[in-house]
Scaffold this motif. Structure first.
Motif, PDB file in Angstrom:
ATOM      1  N   VAL A   4       1.431   5.853 -18.555  1.00 44.48           N
ATOM      2  CA  VAL A   4       0.544   6.304 -17.474  1.00 44.48           C
ATOM      3  C   VAL A   4      -0.609   7.120 -18.050  1.00 44.48           C
ATOM      4  N   LEU A   5      -0.310   7.985 -19.008  1.00 43.84           N
ATOM      5  CA  LEU A   5      -1.364   8.792 -19.619  1.00 43.84           C
ATOM      6  C   LEU A   5      -2.359   7.926 -20.386  1.00 43.84           C
ATOM      7  N   PHE A   6      -1.862   6.891 -21.069  1.00 41.95           N
ATOM      8  CA  PHE A   6      -2.763   5.993 -21.786  1.00 41.95           C
ATOM      9  C   PHE A   6      -3.622   5.183 -20.815  1.00 41.95           C
ATOM     10  N   VAL A   7      -3.065   4.797 -19.687  1.00 44.19           N
ATOM     11  CA  VAL A   7      -3.842   4.077 -18.677  1.00 44.19           C
ATOM     12  C   VAL A   7      -4.939   4.980 -18.114  1.00 44.19           C
ATOM     13  N   PHE A  11      -9.032   4.419 -18.285  1.00 44.22           N
ATOM     14  CA  PHE A  11      -9.946   4.465 -17.139  1.00 44.22           C
ATOM     15  C   PHE A  11     -11.045   5.493 -17.361  1.00 44.22           C
ATOM     16  N   LEU A  12     -10.667   6.648 -17.899  1.00 45.90           N
ATOM     17  CA  LEU A  12     -11.662   7.681 -18.140  1.00 45.90           C
ATOM     18  C   LEU A  12     -12.637   7.274 -19.241  1.00 45.90           C
ATOM     19  N   ALA A  13     -12.148   6.590 -20.263  1.00 48.87           N
ATOM     20  CA  ALA A  13     -13.038   6.119 -21.326  1.00 48.87           C
ATOM     21  C   ALA A  13     -14.031   5.096 -20.767  1.00 48.87           C
ATOM     22  N   GLY A  30     -19.635  14.549 -21.174  1.00 38.01           N
ATOM     23  CA  GLY A  30     -18.749  15.340 -22.021  1.00 38.01           C
ATOM     24  C   GLY A  30     -17.469  15.730 -21.320  1.00 38.01           C
ATOM     25  N   LEU A  31     -17.578  16.079 -20.048  1.00 40.53           N
ATOM     26  CA  LEU A  31     -16.397  16.478 -19.287  1.00 40.53           C
ATOM     27  C   LEU A  31     -15.420  15.316 -19.134  1.00 40.53           C
ATOM     28  N   ALA A  36     -10.583  12.313 -21.017  1.00 43.53           N
ATOM     29  CA  ALA A  36     -10.019  11.108 -21.617  1.00 43.53           C
ATOM     30  C   ALA A  36      -9.282  11.449 -22.906  1.00 43.53           C
ATOM     31  N   ALA A  37      -9.877  12.308 -23.718  1.00 42.56           N
ATOM     32  CA  ALA A  37      -9.229  12.707 -24.973  1.00 42.56           C
ATOM     33  C   ALA A  37      -7.946  13.479 -24.707  1.00 42.56           C
TER      34      ALA A  37
END
Length: 52
Positions: A4-7, A11-13, A30-31, A36-37
């Protein structure tokens, strides 16, 4: 949970790419990039063996 965290990180990337294409402010790029990071780091941390 790591999946879930990788998904979420994916999405954020993708959101970062779209923000850059649309000419958004550096702060918003940046935010979202930071989030994403953090999501990717959380996914990796979740996979690490614990002390339990």
């Amino acid at each position: 949970m790591a999946i879930v965290l990788f998904v979420v990180a994916g999405f954020l990337a993708g959101g970062v790419v779209q923000l850059i294409k649309s000419g958004a402010t550096k702060f918003s790029v940046g935010l979202v990039g930071l989030l994403a990071a953090l999501a990717a780091a959380g996914g990796v941390a979740w996979l690490l063996p614990g002390n339990g």
